[in-house]
Design a protein around this motif. Structure first.
Motif, PDB file in Angstrom:
ATOM      1  N   TRP A  92      36.335  26.273 -10.237  1.00  0.00           N
ATOM      2  CA  TRP A  92      37.279  27.280  -9.703  1.00  0.00           C
ATOM      3  C   TRP A  92      37.015  27.507  -8.223  1.00  0.00           C
ATOM      4  N   TRP A  93      35.730  27.603  -7.851  1.00  0.00           N
ATOM      5  CA  TRP A  93      35.406  27.818  -6.444  1.00  0.00           C
ATOM      6  C   TRP A  93      35.811  26.614  -5.594  1.00  0.00           C
ATOM      7  N   ALA A  94      35.587  25.406  -6.123  1.00  0.00           N
ATOM      8  CA  ALA A  94      35.927  24.205  -5.364  1.00  0.00           C
ATOM      9  C   ALA A  94      37.423  24.118  -5.098  1.00  0.00           C
ATOM     10  N   VAL A  95      38.231  24.372  -6.121  1.00  0.00           N
ATOM     11  CA  VAL A  95      39.687  24.305  -5.948  1.00  0.00           C
ATOM     12  C   VAL A  95      40.166  25.396  -4.992  1.00  0.00           C
ATOM     13  N   ARG A  96      39.627  26.597  -5.156  1.00  0.00           N
ATOM     14  CA  ARG A  96      40.040  27.710  -4.307  1.00  0.00           C
ATOM     15  C   ARG A  96      39.658  27.466  -2.845  1.00  0.00           C
ATOM     16  N   ALA A  97      38.438  26.951  -2.634  1.00  0.00           N
ATOM     17  CA  ALA A  97      38.012  26.670  -1.269  1.00  0.00           C
ATOM     18  C   ALA A  97      38.837  25.546  -0.643  1.00  0.00           C
ATOM     19  N   SER A  98      39.189  24.550  -1.441  1.00  0.00           N
ATOM     20  CA  SER A  98      39.957  23.419  -0.919  1.00  0.00           C
ATOM     21  C   SER A  98      41.381  23.818  -0.559  1.00  0.00           C
ATOM     22  N   LEU A  99      41.943  24.751  -1.318  1.00  0.00           N
ATOM     23  CA  LEU A  99      43.336  25.153  -1.088  1.00  0.00           C
ATOM     24  C   LEU A  99      43.461  26.358  -0.174  1.00  0.00           C
ATOM     25  N   ARG A 100      42.361  26.837   0.405  1.00  0.00           N
ATOM     26  CA  ARG A 100      42.417  28.008   1.283  1.00  0.00           C
ATOM     27  C   ARG A 100      43.349  27.795   2.478  1.00  0.00           C
ATOM     28  N   PRO A 101      43.354  26.615   3.139  1.00  0.00           N
ATOM     29  CA  PRO A 101      44.302  26.435   4.257  1.00  0.00           C
ATOM     30  C   PRO A 101      45.763  26.543   3.826  1.00  0.00           C
ATOM     31  N   LEU A 102      46.078  26.061   2.622  1.00  0.00           N
ATOM     32  CA  LEU A 102      47.459  26.143   2.152  1.00  0.00           C
ATOM     33  C   LEU A 102      47.859  27.587   1.888  1.00  0.00           C
TER      34      LEU A 102
END
Length: 404
Positions: free
Chosen positions: A119-129
């Motif tokens: 969950w943290w990995a996906v959230r961190a990766s999509l933060r710019p979007l």
């Protein structure tokens, strides 16, 4: 901005590495020799304690059932069995079951940790979007500033670039609409003022002749106002786009004949002779739109041509790009248009500086817009007998009927 793929791979790599470490630790623990109470290591003793705690917190009915099952399994032995009667003790069986509970608990904990890390990995990766999405959602009205491309991951840059291109087209459309409303308001204000003025003159006329003259001028202004309103409506329809589903096979000569019949009275008033060529050609197009195109060309030729002059309308085929292409042209024998101004006359609201005939500058812009939507090409030249203006609209080859 780092690639979204790199961010996601780094985060997932960390998750996989931690999961592998946890699994390796569990494997090393359970493959090690069974510890004794005297030399049990730090982690082994705590794992045993965890298993005992998990067994104790189980419901009494479940724990009692496990004890009875182990007791029955240890006491039951087939007659003549020579393998011995000594089986695992109840304490050993309960200890083995506790180890199983420990493994299940640790595996559940591992899955929970992996889930949180995912969950943290996906959230961190999509933060710019999420940041870009929030910025776009916070915009007000028709704000069409482009989205900064340098703030988005590489994988999303083509999408954002396309979105910015769409915003640019929207901005151009909005600006064109504003210009249209401004120009239309100006164009309508003049004839409306003239209608009011001539009506006042007619009411105050002292003689019948003066009244008739004022009413005649009033009628001319009313006609121009009606023509202007029709052109503005046609322009609005053109801006809304042409429905490709409405295209059908059309005889351009027959369509031109219908249009010319609408201008008989106007042509007679100026003594203009209308001539329709004998040739016939067919094209696939929007009938209403091409009718507007021909109507504006004929109207321009009559109004800007010479009194007692000639207007010729013809259609045929010509060779373009090594293909047979249908065309329709309207020519007059009037004063014509200077070569350097022939491109400008198709711009919206453009009028020649020395034009003696009042006009709105909309008619030929409609012609250009309809031709563009049909993929047609406009050519201009001299008109009848080397005089006046000739406008030819050449349709693409695919617009020609299959029977040609």
């Amino acid at each position: 901005m780092r690639s979204l793929q790199h961010r996601m791979m780094a985060a997932l790599g960390a998750v996989v590495f931690l999961s592998w470490l946890a699994s390796l630790s569990m494997m090393a623990t359970y493959l090690s020799p069974a510890p004794s109470s005297a030399n049990a290591g730090f982690w082994e003793s705590r794992l045993e304690r965890l298993g005992g705690t998990l067994f104790k917190v189980m419901p009494d009915s479940v724990a009692e059932k496990i004890r009875r099952n182990h007791a029955a399994a240890g006491g039951a032995q087939a007659p003549g069995d020579t393998r011995g009667t000594a089986g695992p003790s109840a304490g050993q069986q309960i200890s083995a079951f506790s180890n199983l509970l420990t493994a299940v608990a640790l595996n559940t904990l591992q899955l929970a940790i992996v889930g949180v890390l995912m969950w943290w990995a996906v959230r961190a990766s999509l933060r710019p979007l999420r940041s870009i999405s929030g910025e776009i959602a916070s915009r007000k009205g028709l704000e069409v500033a482009p989205v900064p491309v340098d703030r988005v991951p590489d994988e999303i840059k083509p999408l954002i670039s396309s979105f910015n291109a769409l915003l640019l087209r929207v901005e151009e459309a909005v600006q064109a609409e504003r210009d249209f409303v401004s120009q239309a308001a100006h164009e309508l204000r003049t004839p409306l003022s003239a209608l009011h003025a001539y009506a006042e003159v007619a009411l105050r006329a002292d003689t019948v002749e003066q009244k008739d003259a004022a009413l005649q001028r009033l009628l001319e202004v009313a006609r121009r106002s009606n023509r202007l309103a029709e052109q503005l409506l046609d322009l609005a329809r053109l801006d809304a786009g042409i429905n490709l589903a409405g295209y059908r096979d059309v005889d351009l000569a027959e369509l031109a004949g219908h249009v010319l019949s609408e201008f008989k009275v106007q042509a007679e008033n100026r003594g203009v002779r209308l001539v329709l060529g004998n040739s016939s050609c067919r094209a696939t197009c929007d009938v209403d739109a091409i009718g507007i195109l021909v109507r504006n060309l004929v109207d321009n030729a009559i109004r800007y041509g010479n009194r007692h002059g000639l207007v010729e309308v013809s259609c045929d085929y010509c060779v373009g790009d090594e293909q047979l292409r249908p065309y329709i042209e309207v020519c007059d024998d009037g004063p014509g248009v200077p070569p350097e101004a022939r491109r400008s006359i198709f711009e919206r609201f453009y009028r020649l500086a020395d034009g003696k005939v009042p006009g709105s500058g909309i008619g030929l812009s409609l012609v250009a817009g309809i031709a563009r939507l049909h993929g047609a090409q406009i050519e201009t030249g001299t008109g009848v007998d080397g005089l006046g203006l000739c406008v030819r609209v050449i349709f693409p080859a695919e617009a020609a009927a299959a029977t040609v």
